[in-house]
Scaffold this motif. Structure first.
Motif, PDB file in Angstrom:
ATOM      1  N   ALA A 183      52.414  50.693 -27.675  1.00 31.12           N
ATOM      2  CA  ALA A 183      53.034  49.431 -28.087  1.00 31.12           C
ATOM      3  C   ALA A 183      54.073  49.006 -27.061  1.00 31.12           C
ATOM      4  O   ALA A 183      54.993  49.762 -26.755  1.00 31.12           O
ATOM      5  CB  ALA A 183      53.677  49.597 -29.462  1.00 31.12           C
ATOM      6  N   LEU A 211      50.456  42.482 -28.784  1.00 31.58           N
ATOM      7  CA  LEU A 211      49.546  42.212 -29.882  1.00 31.58           C
ATOM      8  C   LEU A 211      48.686  40.999 -29.541  1.00 31.58           C
ATOM      9  O   LEU A 211      49.060  40.162 -28.713  1.00 31.58           O
ATOM     10  CB  LEU A 211      50.322  41.939 -31.173  1.00 31.58           C
ATOM     11  CG  LEU A 211      51.153  43.092 -31.731  1.00 31.58           C
ATOM     12  CD1 LEU A 211      51.846  42.651 -33.014  1.00 31.58           C
ATOM     13  CD2 LEU A 211      50.290  44.323 -31.995  1.00 31.58           C
ATOM     14  N   LYS A 212      47.551  40.882 -30.197  1.00 32.52           N
ATOM     15  CA  LYS A 212      46.694  39.716 -30.001  1.00 32.52           C
ATOM     16  C   LYS A 212      47.418  38.473 -30.501  1.00 32.52           C
ATOM     17  O   LYS A 212      47.957  38.464 -31.610  1.00 32.52           O
ATOM     18  CB  LYS A 212      45.382  39.898 -30.766  1.00 32.52           C
ATOM     19  CG  LYS A 212      44.392  38.764 -30.566  1.00 32.52           C
ATOM     20  CD  LYS A 212      43.108  39.050 -31.331  1.00 32.52           C
ATOM     21  CE  LYS A 212      42.114  37.905 -31.161  1.00 32.52           C
ATOM     22  NZ  LYS A 212      40.853  38.176 -31.900  1.00 32.52           N
ATOM     23  N   ALA A 215      48.342  35.082 -32.316  1.00 35.07           N
ATOM     24  CA  ALA A 215      47.882  34.602 -33.620  1.00 35.07           C
ATOM     25  C   ALA A 215      48.316  33.152 -33.804  1.00 35.07           C
ATOM     26  O   ALA A 215      49.084  32.606 -32.994  1.00 35.07           O
ATOM     27  CB  ALA A 215      48.465  35.469 -34.733  1.00 35.07           C
ATOM     28  N   VAL A 229      45.979  44.401 -24.728  1.00 27.05           N
ATOM     29  CA  VAL A 229      46.049  44.003 -26.138  1.00 27.05           C
ATOM     30  C   VAL A 229      45.964  45.258 -26.992  1.00 27.05           C
ATOM     31  O   VAL A 229      45.002  46.024 -26.891  1.00 27.05           O
ATOM     32  CB  VAL A 229      44.903  43.040 -26.516  1.00 27.05           C
ATOM     33  CG1 VAL A 229      44.951  42.722 -28.015  1.00 27.05           C
ATOM     34  CG2 VAL A 229      44.985  41.750 -25.706  1.00 27.05           C
ATOM     35  N   LYS A 289      45.162  46.886 -30.313  1.00 25.40           N
ATOM     36  CA  LYS A 289      44.339  46.499 -31.461  1.00 25.40           C
ATOM     37  C   LYS A 289      45.104  46.685 -32.765  1.00 25.40           C
ATOM     38  O   LYS A 289      46.075  47.439 -32.849  1.00 25.40           O
ATOM     39  CB  LYS A 289      43.049  47.310 -31.473  1.00 25.40           C
ATOM     40  CG  LYS A 289      42.138  46.997 -30.287  1.00 25.40           C
ATOM     41  CD  LYS A 289      40.842  47.778 -30.350  1.00 25.40           C
ATOM     42  CE  LYS A 289      39.926  47.421 -29.188  1.00 25.40           C
ATOM     43  NZ  LYS A 289      38.655  48.187 -29.226  1.00 25.40           N
ATOM     44  N   SER A 290      44.641  45.987 -33.791  1.00 19.71           N
ATOM     45  CA  SER A 290      45.362  45.978 -35.069  1.00 19.71           C
ATOM     46  C   SER A 290      45.397  47.352 -35.724  1.00 19.71           C
ATOM     47  O   SER A 290      46.379  47.706 -36.380  1.00 19.71           O
ATOM     48  CB  SER A 290      44.738  44.955 -36.029  1.00 19.71           C
ATOM     49  OG  SER A 290      43.378  45.265 -36.285  1.00 19.71           O
ATOM     50  N   GLY A 291      44.329  48.155 -35.541  1.00 19.18           N
ATOM     51  CA  GLY A 291      44.302  49.480 -36.157  1.00 19.18           C
ATOM     52  C   GLY A 291      45.424  50.384 -35.675  1.00 19.18           C
ATOM     53  O   GLY A 291      46.215  50.890 -36.484  1.00 19.18           O
ATOM     54  N   TRP A 304      48.163  49.507 -34.196  1.00 23.95           N
ATOM     55  CA  TRP A 304      49.453  48.920 -34.536  1.00 23.95           C
ATOM     56  C   TRP A 304      49.802  49.201 -35.996  1.00 23.95           C
ATOM     57  O   TRP A 304      50.944  49.520 -36.325  1.00 23.95           O
ATOM     58  CB  TRP A 304      49.448  47.421 -34.254  1.00 23.95           C
ATOM     59  CG  TRP A 304      50.688  46.713 -34.705  1.00 23.95           C
ATOM     60  CD1 TRP A 304      50.783  45.666 -35.570  1.00 23.95           C
ATOM     61  CD2 TRP A 304      52.049  47.011 -34.322  1.00 23.95           C
ATOM     62  NE1 TRP A 304      52.089  45.288 -35.758  1.00 23.95           N
ATOM     63  CE2 TRP A 304      52.892  46.091 -35.001  1.00 23.95           C
ATOM     64  CE3 TRP A 304      52.626  47.948 -33.477  1.00 23.95           C
ATOM     65  CZ2 TRP A 304      54.279  46.101 -34.854  1.00 23.95           C
ATOM     66  CZ3 TRP A 304      54.012  47.961 -33.339  1.00 23.95           C
ATOM     67  CH2 TRP A 304      54.818  47.054 -34.010  1.00 23.95           C
ATOM     68  N   LYS A 305      48.832  49.129 -36.899  1.00 23.53           N
ATOM     69  CA  LYS A 305      49.085  49.451 -38.303  1.00 23.53           C
ATOM     70  C   LYS A 305      49.523  50.905 -38.450  1.00 23.53           C
ATOM     71  O   LYS A 305      50.401  51.229 -39.258  1.00 23.53           O
ATOM     72  CB  LYS A 305      47.837  49.180 -39.149  1.00 23.53           C
ATOM     73  CG  LYS A 305      47.548  47.712 -39.356  1.00 23.53           C
ATOM     74  CD  LYS A 305      46.272  47.505 -40.169  1.00 23.53           C
ATOM     75  CE  LYS A 305      45.974  46.023 -40.363  1.00 23.53           C
ATOM     76  NZ  LYS A 305      44.697  45.803 -41.087  1.00 23.53           N
ATOM     77  N   ASP A 306      48.910  51.795 -37.648  1.00 28.65           N
ATOM     78  CA  ASP A 306      49.297  53.206 -37.689  1.00 28.65           C
ATOM     79  C   ASP A 306      50.730  53.387 -37.181  1.00 28.65           C
ATOM     80  O   ASP A 306      51.486  54.210 -37.704  1.00 28.65           O
ATOM     81  CB  ASP A 306      48.339  54.049 -36.843  1.00 28.65           C
ATOM     82  CG  ASP A 306      46.943  54.137 -37.457  1.00 28.65           C
ATOM     83  OD1 ASP A 306      46.820  53.903 -38.676  1.00 28.65           O
ATOM     84  OD2 ASP A 306      45.987  54.416 -36.714  1.00 28.65           O
ATOM     85  N   HIS A 344      58.636  46.358 -39.520  1.00 26.76           N
ATOM     86  CA  HIS A 344      57.400  45.737 -39.052  1.00 26.76           C
ATOM     87  C   HIS A 344      57.729  44.457 -38.293  1.00 26.76           C
ATOM     88  O   HIS A 344      58.869  44.022 -38.265  1.00 26.76           O
ATOM     89  CB  HIS A 344      56.472  45.428 -40.223  1.00 26.76           C
ATOM     90  CG  HIS A 344      57.030  44.445 -41.191  1.00 26.76           C
ATOM     91  ND1 HIS A 344      57.847  44.811 -42.238  1.00 26.76           N
ATOM     92  CD2 HIS A 344      56.913  43.097 -41.272  1.00 26.76           C
ATOM     93  CE1 HIS A 344      58.195  43.735 -42.930  1.00 26.76           C
ATOM     94  NE2 HIS A 344      57.652  42.677 -42.354  1.00 26.76           N
TER      95      HIS A 344
END
Length: 204
Positions: A43, A100-101, A103, A157, A159-161, A163-165, A204
């Motif tokens: 990140a 992050l991608k 949005a 970039v 990925k969302s996975g 980043w959620k972790d 977050h």
């Protein structure tokens, strides 16, 4: 006999080739940083400064512009309108994630994210506070884990996975922002939260 000797040599070569192939198959793949500091280092977190804060057609969102250093800016749509006064946000140093991608929120492009902690309040609602870089930090300073160093490079970039972790491991401990218990820092010290933000609050 030459013919037999030649056949034995070919057989030996074939066996050696098969053994080499089997050994290669048993080699462990390159480790994937799917947890701990290796995951966090993917990140791209750094210090930024809020240059503008604008109202948009939303009761939750501000449209902001942040300075990320190197004569670069990003537009960020942040869900802070109900929690942080425009005047308090304008000009402040913040912690942002940059890879992050992009949005689109409320019809506006959002090219990064400002990190904040939140905790439910008795009687409803929630307490939300942005992360505070340590005194002396400058725009562009990387944010990393105490005891480690900033990553040499980041995925373009994230990925969302993953980043959620990462978000799942972020929390407030003793007034400091942490990941799996390790404080987030810049070269100037720890990233903190206001005293009223309780231990265990998510980030977050």
């Amino acid at each position: 006999m030459p013919a037999i000797d030649d056949a034995i040599s070919k057989l030996d070569a074939l066996i050696a080739k098969l053994e080499t192939s089997s050994t290669a198959d048993l080699k462990s793949p390159e480790p994937v940083p799917d947890s701990g500091p290796g995951l966090f280092a993917r990140a791209q977190l750094q210090v930024a400064r809020v240059l503008t804060v604008d109202e948009i057609a939303s009761d939750k969102l501000y449209k902001t512009t942040i300075d990320i250093g190197g004569d670069q800016t990003r537009q960020v749509v942040a869900g802070l309108k109900r929690h942080v006064a425009k005047e308090a946000l304008l000009g402040s140093l913040v912690v942002a994630i940059l890879n992050l991608k992009p949005a689109k929120l409320a019809g506006e492009a959002s090219e990064a994210m400002l990190l904040a902690a939140d905790s439910p309040l008795e009687g409803g609602g929630e307490l939300v506070k942005i992360l505070i870089p340590p005194e002396g930090s400058a725009v562009g300073d990387p944010v990393f884990l105490e005891g480690s160093s900033p990553a040499a490079e980041y995925p373009k970039v994230l990925k969302s996975g993953p980043w959620k972790d990462i978000v799942a491991g972020l929390s407030v401990r003793s007034g400091r922002a942490t990941f799996e218990g390790q404080p987030l820092v810049t070269a100037k010290g720890s990233v903190t939260l206001p005293a009223e933000m309780p231990d265990g609050a998510g980030i977050h």
